[in-house]
Design a protein around this motif. Structure first.
Motif, PDB file in Angstrom:
ATOM      1  N   LYS A   4      -8.184  -4.301   4.853  1.00 12.39           N
ATOM      2  CA  LYS A   4      -7.062  -4.926   4.172  1.00 12.39           C
ATOM      3  C   LYS A   4      -5.855  -5.000   5.111  1.00 12.39           C
ATOM      4  O   LYS A   4      -5.149  -5.986   5.162  1.00 12.39           O
ATOM      5  CB  LYS A   4      -6.703  -4.064   2.950  1.00 12.39           C
ATOM      6  CG  LYS A   4      -5.729  -4.699   2.033  1.00 12.39           C
ATOM      7  CD  LYS A   4      -6.402  -5.667   1.093  1.00 12.39           C
ATOM      8  CE  LYS A   4      -5.393  -6.389   0.237  1.00 12.39           C
ATOM      9  NZ  LYS A   4      -6.011  -7.331  -0.655  1.00 12.39           N
ATOM     10  N   GLY A  17      -5.184   2.520  -1.919  1.00 13.80           N
ATOM     11  CA  GLY A  17      -4.698   1.281  -1.338  1.00 13.80           C
ATOM     12  C   GLY A  17      -4.428   0.164  -2.302  1.00 13.80           C
ATOM     13  O   GLY A  17      -4.122  -0.940  -1.883  1.00 13.80           O
ATOM     14  N   SER A  18      -4.570   0.409  -3.580  1.00 10.31           N
ATOM     15  CA  SER A  18      -4.348  -0.706  -4.497  1.00 10.31           C
ATOM     16  C   SER A  18      -3.354  -0.312  -5.572  1.00 10.31           C
ATOM     17  O   SER A  18      -3.179   0.860  -5.872  1.00 10.31           O
ATOM     18  CB  SER A  18      -5.672  -1.130  -5.151  1.00 10.31           C
ATOM     19  OG  SER A  18      -6.125  -0.127  -6.018  1.00 10.31           O
ATOM     20  N   PHE A  25     -10.325   2.967  -1.681  1.00 11.83           N
ATOM     21  CA  PHE A  25      -9.366   1.859  -1.676  1.00 11.83           C
ATOM     22  C   PHE A  25      -8.618   1.784  -3.003  1.00 11.83           C
ATOM     23  O   PHE A  25      -7.405   1.624  -3.056  1.00 11.83           O
ATOM     24  CB  PHE A  25     -10.076   0.536  -1.390  1.00 11.83           C
ATOM     25  CG  PHE A  25      -9.146  -0.638  -1.432  1.00 11.83           C
ATOM     26  CD1 PHE A  25      -8.217  -0.847  -0.432  1.00 11.83           C
ATOM     27  CD2 PHE A  25      -9.170  -1.522  -2.506  1.00 11.83           C
ATOM     28  CE1 PHE A  25      -7.329  -1.913  -0.482  1.00 11.83           C
ATOM     29  CE2 PHE A  25      -8.283  -2.585  -2.561  1.00 11.83           C
ATOM     30  CZ  PHE A  25      -7.365  -2.786  -1.549  1.00 11.83           C
ATOM     31  N   LYS A  26      -9.392   1.931  -4.074  1.00  9.13           N
ATOM     32  CA  LYS A  26      -8.771   1.880  -5.407  1.00  9.13           C
ATOM     33  C   LYS A  26      -7.744   3.011  -5.549  1.00  9.13           C
ATOM     34  O   LYS A  26      -6.653   2.818  -6.090  1.00  9.13           O
ATOM     35  CB  LYS A  26      -9.878   2.005  -6.461  1.00  9.13           C
ATOM     36  CG  LYS A  26      -9.413   2.254  -7.878  1.00  9.13           C
ATOM     37  CD  LYS A  26      -8.926   0.975  -8.548  1.00  9.13           C
ATOM     38  CE  LYS A  26      -8.660   1.163 -10.025  1.00  9.13           C
ATOM     39  NZ  LYS A  26      -7.625   2.141 -10.344  1.00  9.13           N
ATOM     40  N   MET A  32     -12.185   0.036   3.801  1.00  8.69           N
ATOM     41  CA  MET A  32     -11.566  -1.065   3.050  1.00  8.69           C
ATOM     42  C   MET A  32     -10.052  -1.082   3.216  1.00  8.69           C
ATOM     43  O   MET A  32      -9.433  -2.141   3.168  1.00  8.69           O
ATOM     44  CB  MET A  32     -11.959  -1.001   1.575  1.00  8.69           C
ATOM     45  CG  MET A  32     -13.403  -1.429   1.367  1.00  8.69           C
ATOM     46  SD  MET A  32     -13.947  -1.345  -0.337  1.00  8.69           S
ATOM     47  CE  MET A  32     -12.969  -2.627  -1.092  1.00  8.69           C
ATOM     48  N   LEU A  33      -9.469   0.083   3.442  1.00 10.50           N
ATOM     49  CA  LEU A  33      -8.023   0.119   3.711  1.00 10.50           C
ATOM     50  C   LEU A  33      -7.743  -0.526   5.051  1.00 10.50           C
ATOM     51  O   LEU A  33      -6.798  -1.288   5.205  1.00 10.50           O
ATOM     52  CB  LEU A  33      -7.520   1.571   3.735  1.00 10.50           C
ATOM     53  CG  LEU A  33      -7.505   2.313   2.412  1.00 10.50           C
ATOM     54  CD1 LEU A  33      -7.129   3.760   2.650  1.00 10.50           C
ATOM     55  CD2 LEU A  33      -6.529   1.678   1.456  1.00 10.50           C
ATOM     56  N   ALA A  36       0.853  -1.185   0.000  1.00  7.83           N
ATOM     57  CA  ALA A  36       0.000   0.000   0.000  1.00  7.83           C
ATOM     58  C   ALA A  36       0.888   1.234   0.000  1.00  7.83           C
ATOM     59  O   ALA A  36       2.095   1.131   0.163  1.00  7.83           O
ATOM     60  CB  ALA A  36      -0.903  -0.005   1.214  1.00  7.83           C
ATOM     61  N   ALA A  53     -15.986   3.860   0.015  1.00  9.93           N
ATOM     62  CA  ALA A  53     -14.820   3.076   0.447  1.00  9.93           C
ATOM     63  C   ALA A  53     -14.132   2.352  -0.710  1.00  9.93           C
ATOM     64  O   ALA A  53     -12.901   2.253  -0.743  1.00  9.93           O
ATOM     65  CB  ALA A  53     -15.223   2.078   1.529  1.00  9.93           C
TER      66      ALA A  53
END
Ligand SMILES: O=C(O)[C@H](O)[C@@H](O)[C@H](O)[C@H](O)COP(=O)(O)O
Length: 338
Positions: A335, A299-300, A295-296, A331-332, A45, A291
């Protein structure tokens, strides 16, 4: 009638300029790792939580009650070459709104001192509600509202008194409560078609550039002092939607869209080069519905071919700050605790 010059007559209280303390931020070197409150490290991340980042924000009126924000510093593939992003995470809408007011008031003071004006761009959506603290003390009295020039990053092509109008949304809950001169509020010309309104709005912006109100970026685009924007659950910003051909539009400052997936379908919108020329961008993103896009974006891993519009914000020479809550980051967190 050209864009601008919308009549409204808010009460005009006397104001005096007050120096506001800067929001406390915790700046650590960017790192390609994510440290979340659990202490779990999620390799791959791209956000770093600053150590012991929970701290009260300060006001010169009264201390703000318990920890308001966790401050993060984030980088992403899209921004690595162009500077850092700040990620601020709040426990409540109230705390976010207090911090956003302080941030905006500080930038207003800075730009009024430096340029004699403050150019502010608004989106529609829930962002406008987050501006409510600016209409209250101490900001109502201390902000130099007479120096504000207000534009919209996007607008629905509807009459100004229509429920879908972003102008009406901002007027009802914000602009009618602060003494910005009506001639400095740049609404669209709602008598025109979508094409005509976009062209007219771009002309109004060019006039403001020529008058020295809007600054100019090194690449020749209008450089607004502050853009205050929301993001949709699909990662859209302004009226720039995922996969749409307008994402790559560079010839125009303002363009129109007639097939917006979010109703109403006809809108005008700033193009990416104008957004990316901004000096400051504040992106207000809250709630679990966002979220996935958060996240996209944060975090991805991504490739340049699948960027969401929000990931295409890459300021030429500016500062980008996320104002978020835990739900938007859920979602972060999920994960990170895997
Ligand atoms: O006119 C619009 O539709 C907005 O400008 C749009 O870009 C909005 O800012 C986002 O959709 C976020 O809206 P919410 O915060 O309400 O989800």
């Amino acid at each position: 009638m050209a864009a601008s010059g919308v009549s409204h007559s808010p009460a005009a209280p006397a104001y005096r300029l007050r120096r506001l303390p800067l929001t406390r931020r915790f700046m650590l070197p960017a790192t390609p790792r994510l440290h979340l409150p659990t202490g779990t490290l999620y390799p791959g991340a791209r956000i770093s939580r600053c150590a012991d980042a929970r701290a009260p924000l300060r006001s010169n009126r009264r201390p703000l009650s318990p920890p308001l924000a966790m401050a993060y510093e984030a980088t992403s593939a899209a921004t690595a070459a162009n500077g850092k992003q700040d990620l601020l995470v709040f426990d409540s809408d109230e705390e976010l709104s207090v911090s956003l007011a302080k941030y905006t008031a500080e930038l207003s003071e800075k730009f009024v001192q430096e340029r004699g004006v403050f150019t502010v761009v608004l989106s529609g959506g829930s962002l406008v509600k987050s501006l409510r603290k600016l209409t209250e003390s101490p900001y109502l009295e201390s902000v130099d509202w007479a120096k504000w020039h207000v534009f919209w990053v996007d607008e629905r092509v509807v009459p100004k008194d229509h429920e879908d109008s972003n102008y009406k949304l901002a007027f009802d809950s914000f602009l009618s409560k602060v003494p910005i001169p009506p001639g400095q509020v740049y609404a669209i010309n709602d008598a025109l078609s979508a094409e005509g309104a976009a062209e007219d709005y771009e002309t109004a912006m060019k006039n403001s550039v020529n008058a020295g109100v809007i600054a100019v970026s090194t690449t020749g685009y209008p450089r607004f002092d502050l853009m205050l924007m929301g993001m949709g659950p699909d990662g859209h910003i302004a009226s720039l939607f995922p996969g749409h051909a307008l994402l790559s539009m560079t010839e125009k400052w303002v363009t129109c869209i007639k097939d917006s997936p979010k109703p109403p379908p006809e809108r005008i919108t700033f193009t990416f080069p104008v957004i990316n020329a901004s000096a400051y961008v504040a992106l207000v993103v809250t709630g679990a519905g966002k979220a996935g896009a958060v996240f996209k974006a944060l975090g991805s891993e991504k490739t340049s071919s699948d960027l969401l519009p929000v990931e295409m914000v890459s300021l030429e020479d500016g500062k980008f700050t996320w104002f978020t809550d835990k739900a938007a980051l859920s979602m972060l967190h999920d994960k990170a605790s895997l």
